[in-house]
Design a protein around this motif. Structure first.
Motif, PDB file in Angstrom:
ATOM      1  N   GLY A  31       0.855  -1.199   0.000  1.00 29.34           N
ATOM      2  CA  GLY A  31       0.000   0.000   0.000  1.00 29.34           C
ATOM      3  C   GLY A  31       0.877   1.230   0.000  1.00 29.34           C
ATOM      4  O   GLY A  31       1.912   1.258   0.661  1.00 29.34           O
ATOM      5  N   TRP A 101     -14.166   7.389  -1.186  1.00 30.62           N
ATOM      6  CA  TRP A 101     -13.288   6.950  -2.292  1.00 30.62           C
ATOM      7  C   TRP A 101     -13.912   7.253  -3.655  1.00 30.62           C
ATOM      8  O   TRP A 101     -13.284   7.957  -4.477  1.00 30.62           O
ATOM      9  CB  TRP A 101     -12.919   5.460  -2.139  1.00 30.62           C
ATOM     10  CG  TRP A 101     -12.061   4.943  -3.246  1.00 30.62           C
ATOM     11  CD1 TRP A 101     -12.487   4.396  -4.425  1.00 30.62           C
ATOM     12  CD2 TRP A 101     -10.617   4.957  -3.319  1.00 30.62           C
ATOM     13  NE1 TRP A 101     -11.413   4.060  -5.222  1.00 30.62           N
ATOM     14  CE2 TRP A 101     -10.262   4.397  -4.563  1.00 30.62           C
ATOM     15  CE3 TRP A 101      -9.612   5.399  -2.456  1.00 30.62           C
ATOM     16  CZ2 TRP A 101      -8.927   4.245  -4.971  1.00 30.62           C
ATOM     17  CZ3 TRP A 101      -8.282   5.245  -2.859  1.00 30.62           C
ATOM     18  CH2 TRP A 101      -7.956   4.675  -4.098  1.00 30.62           C
ATOM     19  N   HIS A 170      -4.119  11.533   0.666  1.00 28.06           N
ATOM     20  CA  HIS A 170      -3.353  10.800  -0.352  1.00 28.06           C
ATOM     21  C   HIS A 170      -4.089  10.572  -1.663  1.00 28.06           C
ATOM     22  O   HIS A 170      -3.502  10.089  -2.621  1.00 28.06           O
ATOM     23  CB  HIS A 170      -2.910   9.446   0.209  1.00 28.06           C
ATOM     24  CG  HIS A 170      -1.873   9.577   1.281  1.00 28.06           C
ATOM     25  ND1 HIS A 170      -0.528   9.363   1.045  1.00 28.06           N
ATOM     26  CD2 HIS A 170      -1.971   9.933   2.582  1.00 28.06           C
ATOM     27  CE1 HIS A 170       0.140   9.565   2.161  1.00 28.06           C
ATOM     28  NE2 HIS A 170      -0.705   9.915   3.114  1.00 28.06           N
ATOM     29  N   ARG A 284      -3.255  -2.244  -7.308  1.00 29.95           N
ATOM     30  CA  ARG A 284      -4.247  -2.752  -6.402  1.00 29.95           C
ATOM     31  C   ARG A 284      -5.504  -2.928  -7.234  1.00 29.95           C
ATOM     32  O   ARG A 284      -5.750  -2.165  -8.168  1.00 29.95           O
ATOM     33  CB  ARG A 284      -4.498  -1.697  -5.321  1.00 29.95           C
ATOM     34  CG  ARG A 284      -4.536  -2.227  -3.931  1.00 29.95           C
ATOM     35  CD  ARG A 284      -4.645  -1.145  -2.882  1.00 29.95           C
ATOM     36  NE  ARG A 284      -4.976   0.183  -3.331  1.00 29.95           N
ATOM     37  CZ  ARG A 284      -6.192   0.570  -3.683  1.00 29.95           C
ATOM     38  NH1 ARG A 284      -7.208  -0.255  -3.632  1.00 29.95           N
ATOM     39  NH2 ARG A 284      -6.400   1.815  -4.081  1.00 29.95           N
ATOM     40  N   GLY A 359      -2.621 -11.493  -6.413  1.00 29.09           N
ATOM     41  CA  GLY A 359      -2.113 -11.689  -5.060  1.00 29.09           C
ATOM     42  C   GLY A 359      -1.157 -10.578  -4.704  1.00 29.09           C
ATOM     43  O   GLY A 359      -0.551  -9.955  -5.577  1.00 29.09           O
ATOM     44  N   VAL A 361       2.237  -9.218  -2.829  1.00 32.19           N
ATOM     45  CA  VAL A 361       3.556  -9.695  -2.396  1.00 32.19           C
ATOM     46  C   VAL A 361       4.318  -8.535  -1.761  1.00 32.19           C
ATOM     47  O   VAL A 361       3.976  -7.373  -2.003  1.00 32.19           O
ATOM     48  CB  VAL A 361       4.382 -10.228  -3.596  1.00 32.19           C
ATOM     49  CG1 VAL A 361       3.805 -11.509  -4.137  1.00 32.19           C
ATOM     50  CG2 VAL A 361       4.513  -9.175  -4.685  1.00 32.19           C
ATOM     51  N   PRO A 362       5.347  -8.819  -0.953  1.00 26.45           N
ATOM     52  CA  PRO A 362       6.155  -7.712  -0.423  1.00 26.45           C
ATOM     53  C   PRO A 362       6.813  -6.943  -1.575  1.00 26.45           C
ATOM     54  O   PRO A 362       7.082  -7.524  -2.629  1.00 26.45           O
ATOM     55  CB  PRO A 362       7.219  -8.416   0.431  1.00 26.45           C
ATOM     56  CG  PRO A 362       6.749  -9.811   0.621  1.00 26.45           C
ATOM     57  CD  PRO A 362       5.810 -10.122  -0.486  1.00 26.45           C
ATOM     58  N   LEU A 385      -1.557   9.972  -6.766  1.00 23.53           N
ATOM     59  CA  LEU A 385      -0.180  10.151  -7.234  1.00 23.53           C
ATOM     60  C   LEU A 385       0.204   8.966  -8.118  1.00 23.53           C
ATOM     61  O   LEU A 385       0.216   9.040  -9.313  1.00 23.53           O
ATOM     62  CB  LEU A 385       0.774  10.255  -6.038  1.00 23.53           C
ATOM     63  CG  LEU A 385       2.228  10.483  -6.425  1.00 23.53           C
ATOM     64  CD1 LEU A 385       2.475  11.936  -6.799  1.00 23.53           C
ATOM     65  CD2 LEU A 385       3.165  10.100  -5.285  1.00 23.53           C
TER      66      LEU A 385
HETATM   67  C1  GDG Z   1      -2.800   5.530  -2.424  1.00 22.03           C
HETATM   68  C2  GDG Z   1      -3.288   6.409  -3.592  1.00 22.03           C
HETATM   69  C3  GDG Z   1      -0.959   7.320  -3.825  1.00 22.03           C
HETATM   70  C4  GDG Z   1       3.880  -3.784  -2.433  1.00 22.03           C
HETATM   71  N1  GDG Z   1       3.431  -4.982  -2.826  1.00 22.03           N
HETATM   72  C5  GDG Z   1       2.469  -4.767  -3.715  1.00 22.03           C
HETATM   73  C6  GDG Z   1       2.344  -3.381  -3.860  1.00 22.03           C
HETATM   74  N2  GDG Z   1       3.227  -2.807  -3.050  1.00 22.03           N
HETATM   75  C7  GDG Z   1       3.476  -1.360  -2.889  1.00 22.03           C
HETATM   76  C8  GDG Z   1       3.987  -0.707  -4.149  1.00 22.03           C
HETATM   77  C9  GDG Z   1       3.637   0.750  -3.901  1.00 22.03           C
HETATM   78  C10 GDG Z   1       2.333   0.651  -3.138  1.00 22.03           C
HETATM   79  O1  GDG Z   1       2.250  -0.667  -2.617  1.00 22.03           O
HETATM   80  C11 GDG Z   1       1.112   0.990  -3.987  1.00 22.03           C
HETATM   81  O2  GDG Z   1       1.033   2.390  -4.095  1.00 22.03           O
HETATM   82  P1  GDG Z   1       0.213   3.219  -5.172  1.00 22.03           P
HETATM   83  O3  GDG Z   1       0.656   4.636  -5.102  1.00 22.03           O
HETATM   84  O4  GDG Z   1       0.415   2.589  -6.502  1.00 22.03           O
HETATM   85  O5  GDG Z   1      -1.342   3.034  -4.886  1.00 22.03           O
HETATM   86  P2  GDG Z   1      -2.476   3.005  -3.699  1.00 22.03           P
HETATM   87  O6  GDG Z   1      -2.317   1.796  -2.850  1.00 22.03           O
HETATM   88  O7  GDG Z   1      -3.775   3.149  -4.389  1.00 22.03           O
HETATM   89  O8  GDG Z   1      -2.181   4.291  -2.787  1.00 22.03           O
HETATM   90  C12 GDG Z   1      -2.133   6.691  -4.562  1.00 22.03           C
HETATM   91  C13 GDG Z   1      -0.607   6.518  -2.577  1.00 22.03           C
HETATM   92  O9  GDG Z   1      -1.747   6.289  -1.751  1.00 22.03           O
HETATM   93  C14 GDG Z   1       0.468   7.220  -1.743  1.00 22.03           C
HETATM   94  O10 GDG Z   1       0.053   8.479  -1.332  1.00 22.03           O
HETATM   95  O11 GDG Z   1       0.162   7.332  -4.685  1.00 22.03           O
HETATM   96  O12 GDG Z   1      -2.569   7.565  -5.587  1.00 22.03           O
HETATM   97  O13 GDG Z   1      -4.370   5.781  -4.283  1.00 22.03           O
HETATM   98  O14 GDG Z   1       4.577   1.356  -3.073  1.00 22.03           O
HETATM   99  O15 GDG Z   1       5.356  -0.973  -4.297  1.00 22.03           O
HETATM  100  N3  GDG Z   1       1.448  -2.838  -4.710  1.00 22.03           N
HETATM  101  C15 GDG Z   1       0.666  -3.693  -5.442  1.00 22.03           C
HETATM  102  N4  GDG Z   1       0.782  -5.058  -5.346  1.00 22.03           N
HETATM  103  C16 GDG Z   1       1.650  -5.640  -4.488  1.00 22.03           C
HETATM  104  O16 GDG Z   1       1.717  -6.881  -4.386  1.00 22.03           O
HETATM  105  N5  GDG Z   1      -0.224  -3.157  -6.296  1.00 22.03           N
END
Ligand code: GDG
Length: 475
Positions: A31, A101, A170, A284, A359, A361-362, A385
């Motif tokens: 996340g 959301w 965020h 996600r 799924g 993963v880390p 972002l």
């Molecule tokens: C919200 C906003 C904004 C680790 N394993 C997996 C995975 N991770 C890590 C990624 C990345 C993070 O999770 C996902 O970050 P995102 O920015 O792509 O997206 P959201 O979870 O929607 O986050 C977004 C963020 O907050 C920060 O402010 O950028 O706009 O929606 O660090 O390395 N990610 C995935 N699968 C895994 O198995 N998808």
């Protein structure tokens, strides 16, 4: 080490404890928010992170204050909150993810305005505020994160009028006409505007917020300093608004990407998939991420440019989320169907256009995929972002980024090849361009992105946010 006491409050916890083979293991949670803020917390002296415990063994390892040090005993204190099923449904699945959301991502028709969920959301926000207040002994800085906790600043201020409170939002902030469809919009604004500072990823999001406050009766002052977007005066309290895009741990990721292990795994991936060129996408599971449109763009690419058959493969990774919301389940089925259809039409004995992993993963396990891929497809319909875009650049030298113009990160990453994700033809063309450009052009694009991702990293973001926050009290 930064000499500051911070109380961080977020919905999700950075580490969960789970059972594996009858043993309790600590697992870092994926996340964007937790991935971004964990390194920051590890650098601060004497800090506490208050969050909802979702691991089944979380309370097996905590002390009588529901706390544990993470990632180890030299780390920071994680204070866990437990929510029962009604709270989880009304607060998390309900108001946070089926009202705020969709509204903040401009999907009004997907929003559910349930007064019961709103009531539960308020109660749960109070619960977080209470847990945080118990951690405040002096002049700690209280940093609230994201849309699940919009009322926490107000609940803390009511008990502790002198508290130093900041909030970071965020996800996008929509135009006021969209936000104002929420029946309780004024209460949400009053909750947030009890903070002294609120941060957004982009200037446009910050401006939308300020305009929403103005339309709901606040006095606002725009200022021209480059980062300070404005000041809002509401209920005799001033809130500074800043646009500051979250950065990543560039050095850490870049170093890991150069390790033998990651390089070896990337080579294995390339050998395993018999395509010459790999594309990667990591999301996600969410309707905002534009996954179906992206798959259709691959279909269009193969139809328009048959020479890419047996030449390219998209590796699409999807981390399931919010699976109890029926819409998310339906989306999963639609993605399965679309991939089955496209692969069914094009695949050969030893090649598939789309390889799909479901799924979570880390983060470390994503790195070989980034390193193996010639280009990353980051094509959300809208995104606060998008950290994955930056992570890909940190890992893959000369990597090409096909980026949605509606991702917050588009404001920073000018070397990307931009696309409108709703325009399937345009995305197919963007992929073709990313693959077929001359090496020199690719390198120039990459270097333009690299400069920003490296300079505006997590430390830059943290220092700027904390400095802006400190300056408020120096005046
Ligand atoms: C919200 C906003 C904004 C680790 N394993 C997996 C995975 N991770 C890590 C990624 C990345 C993070 O999770 C996902 O970050 P995102 O920015 O792509 O997206 P959201 O979870 O929607 O986050 C977004 C963020 O907050 C920060 O402010 O950028 O706009 O929606 O660090 O390395 N990610 C995935 N699968 C895994 O198995 N998808």
């Amino acid at each position: 080490m930064i000499n500051k006491s911070l109380v961080m409050i977020s919905n999700a916890e950075p580490y969960a404890h789970k059972y594996y083979n009858n043993k309790i293991v600590q697992e870092k949670q994926p996340g964007g928010l937790t991935t971004g803020l964990d390194p920051l917390m590890q650098d601060l002296d004497n800090s506490v992170w208050v969050a909802w415990a979702r691991g089944e063994a979380d309370f097996e390892v905590t002390d009588k204050n529901n706390s544990i040090k993470v990632p180890d005993e030299n780390g920071y204190k994680l204070k866990r909150i437990s929510l029962d099923k009604t709270e989880e449904n009304g607060f998390y699945y309900g108001f946070s993810n089926q009202t705020l959301w969709p509204i903040c991502h401009n999907f009004i028709t997907k929003a559910n305005f349930s007064p019961i969920n709103w009531q539960i959301y308020k109660n749960v926000n109070k619960k977080y505020a209470k847990a945080a207040l118990a951690e405040i002994n002096g002049d700690e800085m209280i940093w609230v994160q994201d849309y699940q906790l919009s009322l926490v600043p107000k609940y803390i201020r009511e008990e502790n009028p002198e508290a130093k409170i900041a909030h970071f939002w965020h996800i996008p902030w929509p135009p006021f006409e969209i936000f104002n469809t929420i029946p309780w919009r004024r209460e949400i604004l009053a909750g947030l505007l009890a903070a002294d500072l609120i941060g957004f990823h982009t200037k446009n999001q910050a401006k939308n917020f300020i305009e929403t406050a103005r339309k709901n009766g606040a006095e606002v002052n725009y200022n021209n300093k480059s980062d300070f977007i404005g000041v809002i005066d509401y209920n005799n309290h001033k809130t500074q608004v800043i646009a500051l895009p979250l950065g990543i741990d560039f050095n850490g990721l870049n170093k890991k990407a150069k390790s033998k292990e990651v390089k070896g795994k990337a080579e294995d991936l390339k050998k395993y998939y018999s395509a010459n060129r790999l594309l990667v996408a990591v999301d996600r599971l969410d309707y905002t991420k534009g996954i179906t449109q992206r798959l259709q763009a691959i279909d269009k690419l193969l139809e328009k440019y048959p020479e890419y058959k047996e030449e390219i493969t998209l590796i699409q990774r999807i981390a399931p989320s919010r699976v109890h919301i029926p819409e998310y389940e339906e989306m999963e089925n639609e993605i399965d169907r679309t991939i089955g259809d496209i692969n069914g039409r094009y695949q050969t004995a030893d090649w598939q256009p789309i390889v799909y992993y479901k799924g979570s993963v880390p983060q470390d396990e994503l790195l070989p995929y980034f390193l193996a891929a010639d280009a990353a497809l980051i094509t959300p319909l809208i995104d606060g972002l998008n950290l994955v875009a930056k992570e890909y650049i940190a890992v893959k030298e000369n990597g090409q980024l096909i980026l949605s113009e509606f991702a917050g990160a588009a404001n920073q990453l000018e070397g990307a090849i931009f696309t409108n994700p709703y325009d399937i033809d345009a995305t197919a063309e963007a992929i073709a361009k990313a693959i077929s450009s001359k090496a020199k052009v690719k390198q120039a694009r990459y270097e333009q992105m690299l400069k920003i991702v490296k300079k505006q990293d997590i430390n830059w973001w943290r220092d700027k946010f904390l400095k802006t926050w400190d300056d408020i009290y120096d005046k």
